[in-house]
Design a protein around this motif. Structure first.
Motif, PDB file in Angstrom:
ATOM      1  N   VAL A 223      -3.526  21.111   7.884  1.00 56.34           N
ATOM      2  CA  VAL A 223      -2.310  20.565   7.263  1.00 56.34           C
ATOM      3  C   VAL A 223      -2.698  19.493   6.244  1.00 56.34           C
ATOM      4  O   VAL A 223      -2.328  18.324   6.381  1.00 56.34           O
ATOM      5  N   PRO A 224      -3.432  19.861   5.203  1.00 59.32           N
ATOM      6  CA  PRO A 224      -3.935  18.864   4.247  1.00 59.32           C
ATOM      7  C   PRO A 224      -2.825  18.119   3.516  1.00 59.32           C
ATOM      8  O   PRO A 224      -3.000  16.956   3.147  1.00 59.32           O
ATOM      9  N   GLY A 225      -1.689  18.775   3.264  1.00 61.71           N
ATOM     10  CA  GLY A 225      -0.590  18.090   2.592  1.00 61.71           C
ATOM     11  C   GLY A 225      -0.076  16.917   3.402  1.00 61.71           C
ATOM     12  O   GLY A 225       0.083  15.796   2.888  1.00 61.71           O
ATOM     13  N   TRP A 226       0.195  17.160   4.672  1.00 64.99           N
ATOM     14  CA  TRP A 226       0.618  16.107   5.601  1.00 64.99           C
ATOM     15  C   TRP A 226      -0.435  15.014   5.687  1.00 64.99           C
ATOM     16  O   TRP A 226      -0.139  13.822   5.580  1.00 64.99           O
ATOM     17  N   ASN A 227      -1.673  15.436   5.883  1.00 61.54           N
ATOM     18  CA  ASN A 227      -2.745  14.465   6.087  1.00 61.54           C
ATOM     19  C   ASN A 227      -2.971  13.584   4.869  1.00 61.54           C
ATOM     20  O   ASN A 227      -3.129  12.360   5.001  1.00 61.54           O
ATOM     21  N   ARG A 228      -2.994  14.165   3.684  1.00 59.30           N
ATOM     22  CA  ARG A 228      -3.220  13.359   2.483  1.00 59.30           C
ATOM     23  C   ARG A 228      -2.052  12.404   2.221  1.00 59.30           C
ATOM     24  O   ARG A 228      -2.268  11.282   1.764  1.00 59.30           O
ATOM     25  N   PHE A 229      -0.858  12.863   2.472  1.00 58.64           N
ATOM     26  CA  PHE A 229       0.301  12.000   2.265  1.00 58.64           C
ATOM     27  C   PHE A 229       0.204  10.749   3.131  1.00 58.64           C
ATOM     28  O   PHE A 229       0.359   9.622   2.650  1.00 58.64           O
ATOM     29  N   TRP A 230      -0.074  10.936   4.416  1.00 62.18           N
ATOM     30  CA  TRP A 230      -0.111   9.776   5.315  1.00 62.18           C
ATOM     31  C   TRP A 230      -1.369   8.947   5.124  1.00 62.18           C
ATOM     32  O   TRP A 230      -1.361   7.737   5.366  1.00 62.18           O
ATOM     33  N   PHE A 231      -2.455   9.567   4.671  1.00 61.94           N
ATOM     34  CA  PHE A 231      -3.626   8.780   4.322  1.00 61.94           C
ATOM     35  C   PHE A 231      -3.293   7.816   3.190  1.00 61.94           C
ATOM     36  O   PHE A 231      -3.655   6.632   3.224  1.00 61.94           O
ATOM     37  N   ASP A 232      -2.595   8.309   2.174  1.00 59.99           N
ATOM     38  CA  ASP A 232      -2.215   7.454   1.048  1.00 59.99           C
ATOM     39  C   ASP A 232      -1.264   6.343   1.484  1.00 59.99           C
ATOM     40  O   ASP A 232      -1.397   5.195   1.039  1.00 59.99           O
ATOM     41  N   VAL A 233      -0.299   6.675   2.345  1.00 58.04           N
ATOM     42  CA  VAL A 233       0.638   5.654   2.836  1.00 58.04           C
ATOM     43  C   VAL A 233      -0.108   4.579   3.615  1.00 58.04           C
ATOM     44  O   VAL A 233       0.080   3.374   3.400  1.00 58.04           O
ATOM     45  N   ASN A 234      -0.956   4.994   4.535  1.00 55.22           N
ATOM     46  CA  ASN A 234      -1.714   4.031   5.336  1.00 55.22           C
ATOM     47  C   ASN A 234      -2.631   3.176   4.475  1.00 55.22           C
ATOM     48  O   ASN A 234      -2.799   1.973   4.719  1.00 55.22           O
ATOM     49  N   ASP A 235      -3.228   3.812   3.464  1.00 59.34           N
ATOM     50  CA  ASP A 235      -4.117   3.085   2.555  1.00 59.34           C
ATOM     51  C   ASP A 235      -3.362   1.975   1.829  1.00 59.34           C
ATOM     52  O   ASP A 235      -3.850   0.836   1.727  1.00 59.34           O
ATOM     53  N   ARG A 236      -2.177   2.266   1.341  1.00 59.16           N
ATOM     54  CA  ARG A 236      -1.387   1.253   0.633  1.00 59.16           C
ATOM     55  C   ARG A 236      -0.903   0.164   1.565  1.00 59.16           C
ATOM     56  O   ARG A 236      -0.878  -1.025   1.204  1.00 59.16           O
ATOM     57  N   LEU A 237      -0.526   0.546   2.773  1.00 53.43           N
ATOM     58  CA  LEU A 237      -0.105  -0.468   3.744  1.00 53.43           C
ATOM     59  C   LEU A 237      -1.247  -1.427   4.049  1.00 53.43           C
ATOM     60  O   LEU A 237      -1.040  -2.636   4.198  1.00 53.43           O
ATOM     61  N   TYR A 238      -2.445  -0.880   4.157  1.00 55.70           N
ATOM     62  CA  TYR A 238      -3.594  -1.738   4.442  1.00 55.70           C
ATOM     63  C   TYR A 238      -3.803  -2.762   3.340  1.00 55.70           C
ATOM     64  O   TYR A 238      -3.943  -3.965   3.606  1.00 55.70           O
ATOM     65  N   TYR A 239      -3.832  -2.292   2.107  1.00 52.35           N
ATOM     66  CA  TYR A 239      -4.156  -3.193   0.987  1.00 52.35           C
ATOM     67  C   TYR A 239      -3.043  -4.178   0.664  1.00 52.35           C
ATOM     68  O   TYR A 239      -3.314  -5.335   0.321  1.00 52.35           O
ATOM     69  N   TYR A 240      -1.795  -3.739   0.783  1.00 53.94           N
ATOM     70  CA  TYR A 240      -0.700  -4.577   0.300  1.00 53.94           C
ATOM     71  C   TYR A 240       0.019  -5.365   1.387  1.00 53.94           C
ATOM     72  O   TYR A 240       0.794  -6.273   1.082  1.00 53.94           O
ATOM     73  N   LEU A 241      -0.243  -5.048   2.648  1.00 51.01           N
ATOM     74  CA  LEU A 241       0.434  -5.785   3.723  1.00 51.01           C
ATOM     75  C   LEU A 241      -0.534  -6.286   4.782  1.00 51.01           C
ATOM     76  O   LEU A 241      -0.645  -7.485   5.021  1.00 51.01           O
ATOM     77  N   PHE A 242      -1.241  -5.364   5.406  1.00 52.02           N
ATOM     78  CA  PHE A 242      -2.003  -5.729   6.585  1.00 52.02           C
ATOM     79  C   PHE A 242      -3.238  -6.566   6.280  1.00 52.02           C
ATOM     80  O   PHE A 242      -3.539  -7.523   6.989  1.00 52.02           O
ATOM     81  N   LYS A 243      -3.939  -6.213   5.223  1.00 54.51           N
ATOM     82  CA  LYS A 243      -5.119  -6.997   4.857  1.00 54.51           C
ATOM     83  C   LYS A 243      -4.744  -8.435   4.495  1.00 54.51           C
ATOM     84  O   LYS A 243      -5.376  -9.381   4.995  1.00 54.51           O
ATOM     85  N   PRO A 244      -3.722  -8.666   3.650  1.00 51.56           N
ATOM     86  CA  PRO A 244      -3.350 -10.049   3.357  1.00 51.56           C
ATOM     87  C   PRO A 244      -2.929 -10.838   4.590  1.00 51.56           C
ATOM     88  O   PRO A 244      -3.269 -12.020   4.726  1.00 51.56           O
ATOM     89  N   VAL A 245      -2.188 -10.196   5.504  1.00 45.64           N
ATOM     90  CA  VAL A 245      -1.770 -10.887   6.731  1.00 45.64           C
ATOM     91  C   VAL A 245      -2.993 -11.253   7.569  1.00 45.64           C
ATOM     92  O   VAL A 245      -3.107 -12.376   8.080  1.00 45.64           O
ATOM     93  N   ALA A 246      -3.924 -10.314   7.720  1.00 46.29           N
ATOM     94  CA  ALA A 246      -5.121 -10.584   8.510  1.00 46.29           C
ATOM     95  C   ALA A 246      -5.987 -11.651   7.859  1.00 46.29           C
ATOM     96  O   ALA A 246      -6.598 -12.485   8.551  1.00 46.29           O
ATOM     97  N   GLN A 247      -6.055 -11.654   6.548  1.00 48.03           N
ATOM     98  CA  GLN A 247      -6.818 -12.689   5.849  1.00 48.03           C
ATOM     99  C   GLN A 247      -6.189 -14.062   6.067  1.00 48.03           C
ATOM    100  O   GLN A 247      -6.898 -15.052   6.260  1.00 48.03           O
TER     101      GLN A 247
END
Length: 265
Positions: free
Chosen positions: A68-92
């Protein structure tokens, strides 16, 4: 602040930080848990391709399909953006306020607390010596390491070669011969497989924090563990993905090879 408002605040913060730890794209244990140096340094080269030498990778005959590469790539991109724009700054921000040493104590405490999961899975795989070593370390860390805050037993080595005690239910299913099934990327949780998804559910019932009441304290404890762990590992995710030609493929291949290696240990 009223009781209901306080509960809502705890729930909101808990969900966000639980997502934060998971978004690190760790294994199913941990899923946001890239805990092994082997995983972060050995599983692909600077181009994002996996090594091909005979000693570079474990047996991957049980490698999962990517159905299911379509599903997987979509959620990989979502998780990637959440990491950079929300979770990483909070953890820092958390890491800026709380010194590294206390955060290491917290990390030790939660690792010690997960002894039942490691112990049970060692027994289920027939790794009785490893189960004994895990028990000895748990007792030593709890009794002499201030309840697990200090990793007192870190340097205590077994007298004979012993299989790794770092086991989870997904690894147990693999040791029993269960195939991976298809590769999956879950919203927030990150990379997994059908087998590791069921394993994650089994691990849930062996985590002591699961049984904290009321339920939002359980979620809060787990979320804080993930946030604290993420604050100690900022930079790992970037190292794993930024130099890769296709970060999705690099993460997929690395995760599957890492889990294959863990099952073989």
């Amino acid at each position: 602040m009223g009781t209901s408002a306080a509960r809502s605040l705890v729930l909101t913060i808990g969900v966000l930080f639980l997502m934060a730890g998971a978004a690190l794209a760790a294994d199913g244990q941990q899923v946001a848990q890239l805990e092994d140096t082997y995983y972060s340094q050995e599983l692909w080269d600077a181009s994002g391709k996996t090594p091909t030498g005979p000693a570079a990778t474990p047996d991957t005959s049980d490698i999962a399909s990517d159905s299911v590469p379509g599903w997987n790539r979509f959620w990989f991109d979502v998780n990637d953006r959440l990491y950079y724009y929300l979770f990483k700054p909070v953890a820092q921000g958390y890491g800026y306020v709380i010194p590294e040493k206390p955060r290491t104590w917290v990390n030790n405490f939660f690792h010690n607390l997960l002894f039942p999961m490691r112990f049970v899975n060692c027994l289920l795989q027939g790794k009785f010596r490893a189960a004994g070593v895990e028990t000895s370390r748990f007792i030593a860390n709890t009794a002499f390491g201030y309840g697990g805050l200090s990793n007192f037993a870190y340097d205590l080595k077994p007298t004979k070669p012993t299989a790794s005690g770092d086991e989870d239910t997904g690894q147990t299913f693999g040791a029993w011969g269960m195939g991976n099934g298809t590769y999956l990327v879950w919203p927030i949780i990150g990379p997994s497989t059908v087998r590791d998804t069921f394993g994650y559910a089994g691990d849930y019932f062996m985590r002591p924090t699961t049984y904290l009441h009321p339920w939002y304290w359980s979620m809060g404890a787990t979320a804080y563990d993930k946030l604290n762990n993420l604050s100690l590992r900022i930079g790992e995710y970037e190292t794993l993905t930024e130099s890769a030609i296709d970060p999705y493929i690099a993460m997929r291949d690395a995760y599957l090879r890492y889990r294959a290696q863990k099952v073989q240990e």
